[in-house]
Design a protein around this motif. Structure first.
Motif, PDB file in Angstrom:
ATOM      1  N   ILE A 115       0.869  -1.174   0.000  1.00  0.00           N
ATOM      2  CA  ILE A 115       0.000   0.000   0.000  1.00  0.00           C
ATOM      3  C   ILE A 115       0.907   1.227   0.000  1.00  0.00           C
ATOM      4  O   ILE A 115       1.851   1.295   0.799  1.00  0.00           O
ATOM      5  N   ALA A 116       0.631   2.185  -0.876  1.00  0.00           N
ATOM      6  CA  ALA A 116       1.511   3.353  -0.962  1.00  0.00           C
ATOM      7  C   ALA A 116       0.750   4.585  -1.419  1.00  0.00           C
ATOM      8  O   ALA A 116      -0.167   4.504  -2.246  1.00  0.00           O
ATOM      9  N   ASP A 117       1.113   5.721  -0.842  1.00  0.00           N
ATOM     10  CA  ASP A 117       0.734   7.048  -1.347  1.00  0.00           C
ATOM     11  C   ASP A 117      -0.768   7.278  -1.394  1.00  0.00           C
ATOM     12  O   ASP A 117      -1.288   7.898  -2.336  1.00  0.00           O
ATOM     13  N   LEU A 118      -1.487   6.808  -0.390  1.00  0.00           N
ATOM     14  CA  LEU A 118      -2.923   7.081  -0.312  1.00  0.00           C
ATOM     15  C   LEU A 118      -3.353   7.125   1.143  1.00  0.00           C
ATOM     16  O   LEU A 118      -2.586   6.797   2.056  1.00  0.00           O
ATOM     17  N   THR A 119      -4.591   7.563   1.343  1.00  0.00           N
ATOM     18  CA  THR A 119      -5.177   7.666   2.679  1.00  0.00           C
ATOM     19  C   THR A 119      -6.312   6.661   2.807  1.00  0.00           C
ATOM     20  O   THR A 119      -7.141   6.534   1.906  1.00  0.00           O
ATOM     21  N   ILE A 120      -6.328   5.962   3.928  1.00  0.00           N
ATOM     22  CA  ILE A 120      -7.445   5.079   4.264  1.00  0.00           C
ATOM     23  C   ILE A 120      -8.033   5.585   5.571  1.00  0.00           C
ATOM     24  O   ILE A 120      -7.307   5.731   6.566  1.00  0.00           O
ATOM     25  N   ARG A 124       3.783  -4.529   3.218  1.00  0.00           N
ATOM     26  CA  ARG A 124       4.589  -3.305   3.277  1.00  0.00           C
ATOM     27  C   ARG A 124       3.732  -2.094   2.922  1.00  0.00           C
ATOM     28  O   ARG A 124       2.960  -2.119   1.962  1.00  0.00           O
ATOM     29  N   VAL A 125       3.909  -1.015   3.694  1.00  0.00           N
ATOM     30  CA  VAL A 125       3.151   0.216   3.497  1.00  0.00           C
ATOM     31  C   VAL A 125       4.136   1.381   3.480  1.00  0.00           C
ATOM     32  O   VAL A 125       4.972   1.515   4.382  1.00  0.00           O
ATOM     33  N   ASP A 126       4.036   2.223   2.458  1.00  0.00           N
ATOM     34  CA  ASP A 126       4.929   3.377   2.314  1.00  0.00           C
ATOM     35  C   ASP A 126       4.126   4.639   2.053  1.00  0.00           C
ATOM     36  O   ASP A 126       3.237   4.654   1.183  1.00  0.00           O
TER      37      ASP A 126
END
Length: 310
Positions: free
Chosen positions: A96-101, A129-131
């Motif tokens: 998951i990358a470059d967003l909002t949850i 992995r989350v960036d």
């Protein structure tokens, strides 16, 4: 390609996930800027799938929903904590990358709902992995859980997490590098909440926070770094959090940790080292690692042979 305005192949993130072949591996779902009001579930068959925002900033792409644990289901019953999640992934190797949850459940607007756990992301599995992402909520914002054998390893880098009660919790072995945790005030002059609530299995590592920032808008000394979650009353668990080389707000006072559901915090592995800022205190309520223990508290020690790249 997902675009809410119809300019992509899919209008919703879930539609793109549903279109993945049964043996999908290492596929990127690119999400264009916009707000997507939906619940997203990534199945275990989608190993290696990546959800990536295309806006350049995490704020540009928002996936949001507003279920809480006590929210009634249309078919009867309530969602429960797990079912409240805006995004859930069951797939090993999720990126998951470059967003909002966000979980936008409004506690004040729903006083009739007393079970207010409201998860933004539930990450279930190994090698997740989350960036550069953001996770927004109040109680139980980020649920980091292990796989079926509780062997889940997660790596978070340059991530922002916001909440108030137990807003980073679960059984995973999770490393947080250069992350910001923002502890929200609940308006109390004495107790506003807890950041971490690990439910680490015995013989495994829990949460490691390195080179981060833990900020707050709560009054001085009214927040705990965390408390041990013995999920289901399982006394065999050995919850662990290590916070090292991290800046701490003054909201964190001399007592850094709290008991939970009858289990004393001193029976868990809750330690700090080399922290700084007005909330970086030492003393009986703030146990510290030795220099040798701190040197051994590394990503490799926590994640083993997985370096976050595969």
């Amino acid at each position: 390609m997902v675009a809410a305005d119809g300019s992509g192949r899919f209008r919703t993130v879930q539609a793109a996930v549903d279109a993945l072949p049964a043996d999908a591996r290492d596929t990127t779902i690119l999400v264009h800027p916009g707000t997507y009001h939906e619940v997203v579930t990534v199945p275990a068959t989608a190993a290696g799938v990546e959800l990536r925002g295309a806006g350049g900033r995490a704020e540009d792409v928002v996936i949001e929903h507003d279920n809480a644990s006590g929210t009634p289901r249309p078919g009867g019953g309530t969602y429960g904590t797990t079912g409240s999640a805006t995004v859930t992934t069951h797939a090993d190797g999720t990126r998951i990358a470059d967003l909002t949850i966000a979980n936008t459940f409004d506690e004040q607007a729903h006083p009739e709902i007393t079970n207010r756990q409201a998860v933004a992301l539930k990450a279930q599995g190994d090698r997740i992995r989350v960036d550069g992402a953001r996770f927004i909520g109040n109680q139980d914002t980020l649920y980091v859980n292990g796989g079926g054998d509780d062997a889940g390893r997660h790596l978070f880098r340059d991530v922002y997490v916001e909440g108030d009660v137990d807003f980073v919790f679960g059984s995973a072995t999770a490393v947080f590098e250069n992350c910001t945790f923002h502890a929200l005030s609940r308006g109390s002059s004495t107790l506003n909440g807890y950041v971490f609530a690990p439910s680490t299995p015995p013989q495994r590592r829990g949460f490691l926070v390195v080179d981060g920032r833990i900020t707050s808008d709560a009054p001085d000394g009214t927040f705990f770094l965390g408390r041990p979650w013995y999920a289901g009353g399982d006394a065999s668990l050995h919850p662990e959090v290590v916070v090292r080389d991290t800046w701490l707000d003054a909201a964190f006072g001399p007592q850094g940790w709290s008991d939970m559901s009858g289990f004393p915090w001193r029976g868990a592995r809750l330690r700090e080292h080399g922290n700084r800022g007005p909330g970086a205190l030492t003393g009986p309520g703030r146990p510290q690692l030795t220099d040798a223990e701190a040197a051994a508290a590394t990503r490799r020690a926590w994640l083993g042979d997985w370096d976050g790249r595969s």
